[in-house]
Design a protein around this motif. Sequence first.
Motif, PDB file in Angstrom:
ATOM      1  N   UNK A  25       0.835  -1.207   0.000  1.00 27.21           N
ATOM      2  CA  UNK A  25       0.000   0.000   0.000  1.00 27.21           C
ATOM      3  C   UNK A  25       0.867   1.253   0.000  1.00 27.21           C
ATOM      4  N   UNK A  26       1.948   1.233   0.733  1.00 22.34           N
ATOM      5  CA  UNK A  26       2.846   2.390   0.796  1.00 22.34           C
ATOM      6  C   UNK A  26       3.480   2.663  -0.570  1.00 22.34           C
ATOM      7  N   UNK A  27       3.921   1.611  -1.245  1.00 23.10           N
ATOM      8  CA  UNK A  27       4.514   1.781  -2.580  1.00 23.10           C
ATOM      9  C   UNK A  27       3.470   2.328  -3.549  1.00 23.10           C
ATOM     10  N   UNK A  63      13.407   5.632   7.518  1.00 21.96           N
ATOM     11  CA  UNK A  63      12.148   5.016   7.940  1.00 21.96           C
ATOM     12  C   UNK A  63      11.046   6.070   8.034  1.00 21.96           C
ATOM     13  N   UNK A  64       9.842   5.691   7.698  1.00 24.63           N
ATOM     14  CA  UNK A  64       8.710   6.606   7.797  1.00 24.63           C
ATOM     15  C   UNK A  64       8.468   7.356   6.507  1.00 24.63           C
ATOM     16  N   UNK A  65       7.526   8.266   6.575  1.00 19.89           N
ATOM     17  CA  UNK A  65       7.059   8.983   5.388  1.00 19.89           C
ATOM     18  C   UNK A  65       7.714  10.342   5.193  1.00 19.89           C
ATOM     19  N   UNK A  66       8.554  10.774   6.111  1.00 23.82           N
ATOM     20  CA  UNK A  66       9.105  12.127   6.042  1.00 23.82           C
ATOM     21  C   UNK A  66       9.977  12.344   4.813  1.00 23.82           C
ATOM     22  N   UNK A  67      10.701  11.307   4.379  1.00 19.40           N
ATOM     23  CA  UNK A  67      11.545  11.462   3.205  1.00 19.40           C
ATOM     24  C   UNK A  67      10.705  11.679   1.953  1.00 19.40           C
TER      25      UNK A  67
END
Length: 107
Positions: A25-27, A63-67
Motif C-alpha cells: 500500500x505504501x509503494x 524510515x517513515x514517510x518524512x523522506x
Amino acid sequence: MSTFDDRERGFERKFALDQEQEFTASVRRNRALGQWAAGLMGLQGGHVDEYAQAVVKSDFELPGDEDVLRKVFEDLKGSGVTITEGEVRMKMAELLAQAREGVRKGD
C-alpha cells in the motif's frame, strides 16, 4: 504440537501478511503521489512515470514517510507550485487510504 503453538504461528503469519500489505500500500501510495505531483508540476509523458518512480525510491532513504513528504514538497515548491506541507500530508493520507483499500480488495 499444542494449540498454543498453532495460535502463535497463526499470529506470526498474520503479522507477516499485514506487513507485506502495508508495504504494498505504501509503494502504491507513493507512486500515486508522484503522479499527482508530476501533474501539478506540468510533467508529461514518460516524465510522469520517471518522477513517480523517483518518489517511490525516496521512501527507502529513511524510515517513515518524512523522506517522501520532503521530496515531493520541495520539488513542488521548486517548480513554483503554491502548496503547503499540510496539503501534501493530506494528499498522502488520502492516497494511502485508497491504496490500502485496493490492496485489501486485491486490486
